[in-house]
Design an enzyme around this catalytic site. Structure first.
Site, PDB file in Angstrom:
ATOM      1  N   GLU A 122     -13.969 -57.459 -52.630  1.00 40.86           N
ATOM      2  CA  GLU A 122     -12.755 -56.380 -53.134  1.00 40.86           C
ATOM      3  C   GLU A 122     -12.474 -56.715 -54.551  1.00 40.86           C
ATOM      4  OE1 GLU A 122      -8.898 -56.063 -50.677  1.00 40.86           O
ATOM      5  OE2 GLU A 122      -8.311 -56.894 -52.523  1.00 40.86           O
TER       6      GLU A 122
ATOM      7  N   HIS B 264      -9.859 -47.490 -51.832  1.00 44.77           N
ATOM      8  CA  HIS B 264      -8.478 -47.711 -50.974  1.00 44.77           C
ATOM      9  C   HIS B 264      -7.741 -46.685 -50.976  1.00 44.77           C
ATOM     10  CE1 HIS B 264      -8.953 -52.294 -50.288  1.00 44.77           C
ATOM     11  NE2 HIS B 264     -10.342 -51.783 -50.318  1.00 44.77           N
TER      12      HIS B 264
ATOM     13  N   ASP C 154       2.459 -50.957 -48.540  1.00 43.91           N
ATOM     14  CA  ASP C 154       3.758 -51.476 -48.372  1.00 43.91           C
ATOM     15  C   ASP C 154       4.943 -50.697 -49.261  1.00 43.91           C
ATOM     16  OD1 ASP C 154       3.135 -53.448 -46.466  1.00 43.91           O
ATOM     17  OD2 ASP C 154       2.292 -54.717 -47.903  1.00 43.91           O
TER      18      ASP C 154
ATOM     19  N   LYS D 256      -6.257 -46.713 -34.336  1.00 47.18           N
ATOM     20  CA  LYS D 256      -6.742 -46.968 -35.686  1.00 47.18           C
ATOM     21  C   LYS D 256      -8.320 -46.384 -35.380  1.00 47.18           C
ATOM     22  CE  LYS D 256      -5.409 -50.262 -38.720  1.00 47.18           C
ATOM     23  NZ  LYS D 256      -4.863 -50.550 -39.664  1.00 47.18           N
TER      24      LYS D 256
ATOM     25  N   GLN E  63      -7.021 -59.436 -43.150  1.00 46.18           N
ATOM     26  CA  GLN E  63      -6.157 -59.862 -44.093  1.00 46.18           C
ATOM     27  C   GLN E  63      -6.751 -61.323 -44.176  1.00 46.18           C
ATOM     28  OE1 GLN E  63      -4.346 -59.945 -46.595  1.00 46.18           O
ATOM     29  NE2 GLN E  63      -2.653 -59.063 -45.731  1.00 46.18           N
TER      30      GLN E  63
HETATM   31  P1  FAD Z   1      -0.681 -49.675 -40.171  1.00 49.96           P
HETATM   32  O1  FAD Z   1      -2.154 -49.884 -39.480  1.00 49.96           O
HETATM   33  O2  FAD Z   1      -0.137 -48.161 -40.189  1.00 49.96           O
HETATM   34  O3  FAD Z   1       0.311 -50.647 -39.482  1.00 49.96           O
HETATM   35  C1  FAD Z   1       1.405 -51.084 -39.837  1.00 49.96           C
HETATM   36  C2  FAD Z   1       2.272 -51.660 -38.903  1.00 49.96           C
HETATM   37  O4  FAD Z   1       2.767 -50.411 -38.080  1.00 49.96           O
HETATM   38  C3  FAD Z   1       1.771 -52.660 -37.952  1.00 49.96           C
HETATM   39  O5  FAD Z   1       2.855 -53.641 -37.777  1.00 49.96           O
HETATM   40  C4  FAD Z   1       1.320 -51.957 -36.875  1.00 49.96           C
HETATM   41  O6  FAD Z   1       1.448 -52.782 -35.795  1.00 49.96           O
HETATM   42  C5  FAD Z   1       2.464 -50.955 -36.664  1.00 49.96           C
HETATM   43  N1  FAD Z   1       1.925 -49.595 -35.913  1.00 49.96           N
HETATM   44  C6  FAD Z   1       0.757 -48.988 -36.214  1.00 49.96           C
HETATM   45  N2  FAD Z   1       0.846 -47.786 -35.778  1.00 49.96           N
HETATM   46  C7  FAD Z   1       2.029 -47.665 -34.998  1.00 49.96           C
HETATM   47  C8  FAD Z   1       2.474 -46.858 -34.259  1.00 49.96           C
HETATM   48  N3  FAD Z   1       1.877 -45.646 -33.567  1.00 49.96           N
HETATM   49  N4  FAD Z   1       3.666 -47.008 -33.494  1.00 49.96           N
HETATM   50  C9  FAD Z   1       4.667 -48.165 -33.986  1.00 49.96           C
HETATM   51  N5  FAD Z   1       3.833 -49.156 -34.785  1.00 49.96           N
HETATM   52  C10 FAD Z   1       2.717 -48.894 -35.276  1.00 49.96           C
HETATM   53  N6  FAD Z   1      -2.154 -52.147 -49.857  1.00 49.96           N
HETATM   54  C11 FAD Z   1      -2.105 -51.567 -50.887  1.00 49.96           C
HETATM   55  O7  FAD Z   1      -0.885 -50.935 -51.189  1.00 49.96           O
HETATM   56  N7  FAD Z   1      -3.314 -51.087 -51.518  1.00 49.96           N
HETATM   57  C12 FAD Z   1      -4.545 -51.668 -51.056  1.00 49.96           C
HETATM   58  O8  FAD Z   1      -5.593 -51.410 -51.535  1.00 49.96           O
HETATM   59  C13 FAD Z   1      -4.536 -52.560 -49.949  1.00 49.96           C
HETATM   60  N8  FAD Z   1      -5.746 -52.866 -49.546  1.00 49.96           N
HETATM   61  C14 FAD Z   1      -5.622 -53.568 -48.410  1.00 49.96           C
HETATM   62  C15 FAD Z   1      -6.931 -54.068 -47.641  1.00 49.96           C
HETATM   63  C16 FAD Z   1      -6.804 -55.001 -46.511  1.00 49.96           C
HETATM   64  C17 FAD Z   1      -8.084 -55.364 -46.103  1.00 49.96           C
HETATM   65  C18 FAD Z   1      -5.703 -55.508 -46.003  1.00 49.96           C
HETATM   66  C19 FAD Z   1      -5.595 -56.149 -44.517  1.00 49.96           C
HETATM   67  C20 FAD Z   1      -4.333 -54.686 -46.390  1.00 49.96           C
HETATM   68  C21 FAD Z   1      -4.570 -54.212 -47.653  1.00 49.96           C
HETATM   69  N9  FAD Z   1      -3.133 -53.509 -48.160  1.00 49.96           N
HETATM   70  C22 FAD Z   1      -3.244 -52.913 -49.194  1.00 49.96           C
HETATM   71  C23 FAD Z   1      -1.859 -54.092 -47.811  1.00 49.96           C
HETATM   72  C24 FAD Z   1      -1.343 -52.960 -46.416  1.00 49.96           C
HETATM   73  O9  FAD Z   1      -1.056 -51.912 -47.109  1.00 49.96           O
HETATM   74  C25 FAD Z   1      -0.311 -53.668 -45.765  1.00 49.96           C
HETATM   75  O10 FAD Z   1      -0.788 -54.529 -45.186  1.00 49.96           O
HETATM   76  C26 FAD Z   1       0.625 -52.853 -44.944  1.00 49.96           C
HETATM   77  O11 FAD Z   1       1.791 -53.233 -44.694  1.00 49.96           O
HETATM   78  C27 FAD Z   1      -0.156 -52.146 -43.629  1.00 49.96           C
HETATM   79  O12 FAD Z   1      -1.122 -51.287 -43.837  1.00 49.96           O
HETATM   80  P2  FAD Z   1      -1.942 -50.988 -42.399  1.00 49.96           P
HETATM   81  O13 FAD Z   1      -2.846 -50.116 -43.049  1.00 49.96           O
HETATM   82  O14 FAD Z   1      -2.279 -52.232 -41.708  1.00 49.96           O
HETATM   83  O15 FAD Z   1      -0.770 -50.372 -41.646  1.00 49.96           O
END
Ligand code: FAD
Length: 286
Positions: free
Chosen positions: A16, A76, A108, A166, A177
């Site tokens: 990454e 991303h 976030d 998802k 993570q």
């Molecule tokens: P989601 O999958 O949407 O989940 C977020 C939260 O919502 C979780 O607690 C989940 O349990 C909950 N949730 C999901 N669906 C529902 C539903 N239907 N109802 C109720 N709750 C629900 N951030 C950046 O800004 N830029 C990046 O390039 C970036 N790259 C990343 C790469 C990796 C490999 C990882 C692990 C993280 C990265 N992040 C990045 C951080 C990421 O954006 C944050 O961790 C963010 O808080 C969650 O993103 P997610 O896509 O996992 O969210």
């Protein structure tokens, strides 16, 4: 296809990278990418800045990886950074650039964004964006997952159920993570499988080469710091050279153990550091 590669018996190695903040650093990034390419990763992903101002930079870097380096690139994208119309334009640009893979994330809340703006985003969860991408584009989609659960999730179980959504929405592989305790990853994989999540999962590994990384990247990730890592910081944190060596060694041991356990892929959070990454790759690909 990355997901086909991940389904083979060989453990993939991928990196990454992130678009640097200043223009000078951005220009220097291409030289770093050239060095990363000499390590022959299976793919390289490029993050998307939390605020969304660097969307073009992510595409530019991904395009360089794909075309100049001939390595599969993952761009991303976040729900926080994109309204539907902008997402569509970005996807058209990606497809025009021959980039076939995206990492769909929620993102976030950036500091400057109000709760109202954050909660008013058009795609609410990553799965909403994935559903849209699956219906409207031919992009292959990756999603994020959390061996210690996402920091906002009510429980490990609810996080897994949302992760399953998802995957059902169209994520064909997952990247975790960062974590430091492999047992947490093995338990997570078992529970994901029991819940019907069978897509390949790459383990996200961040080499800790300075004590201050714990206070920044690691704290932000919500990942826990086990005693073995805390001891390492306590023993070497004051000595930058020793700390770097010990941190690289920790990452190598972690990766070798994951490989022995048949992990699908290792995704190294490189922090844009080719030298550190090269030292790790040299020890894990023999
Ligand atoms: P989601 O999958 O949407 O989940 C977020 C939260 O919502 C979780 O607690 C989940 O349990 C909950 N949730 C999901 N669906 C529902 C539903 N239907 N109802 C109720 N709750 C629900 N951030 C950046 O800004 N830029 C990046 O390039 C970036 N790259 C990343 C790469 C990796 C490999 C990882 C692990 C993280 C990265 N992040 C990045 C951080 C990421 O954006 C944050 O961790 C963010 O808080 C969650 O993103 P997610 O896509 O996992 O969210």
């Amino acid at each position: 296809m990355i997901s086909d590669l991940l389904n083979k018996t060989k453990t993939t190695i991928s990196f990454e990278v992130s678009p640097p903040k200043t223009e000078d650093e951005f220009q220097a990034m291409f030289g770093k990418l050239d060095t990363f390419a000499t390590l022959h990763p299976d793919f390289i992903s490029c993050t998307y800045g939390a605020g969304g101002s660097k969307a073009g930079k992510t595409v530019e870097i991904a395009s360089y990886i794909q075309h100049k380096l001939q390595i599969d690139a993952i761009a991303h994208m976040t729900c926080v950074g994109f309204k539907q119309a902008d997402l569509q334009k970005n996807c058209e640009l990606l497809e025009k650039e021959g980039i076939r893979y995206v990492m769909a994330l929620r993102g976030d809340r950036p500091q400057y964004m109000s709760d109202e703006q954050f909660n008013g985003r058009e795609f609410f969860y990553a799965s909403d964006m994935i559903r849209y991408l699956k219906a409207d584009t031919s992009l292959q989609i990756a999603g994020a997952c959390y061996p210690e659960k996402h920091y906002e999730a009510e429980s490990f179980e609810s996080d897994l159920l949302h992760l399953k959504e998802k995957v059902e929405a169209g994520a064909s592989f997952l990247i975790t993570q960062l974590f430091f305790d492999n047992e947490l990853f093995y338990r997570f994989k078992e529970r994901a499988a029991a819940c019907g999540i069978t897509v390949p999962i790459c383990a996200g590994i961040m080499p800790i080469t300075s004590a201050k990384q714990i206070g920044t990247s690691v704290t932000l990730s919500g990942s826990s710091v086990p005693k073995s890592m805390a001891d390492l910081i306590a023993n070497y944190g004051e000595n930058p050279d020793e700390m770097r060596k010990a941190g690289i060694d920790f990452a190598i041991r972690q990766i070798l153990d994951l490989k022995e356990h048949g992990v699908d892929g290792i995704h190294i959070y490189t922090m844009n550091r080719p030298k550190t990454t090269a030292q790790i790759v040299a020890q894990i690909t023999q």
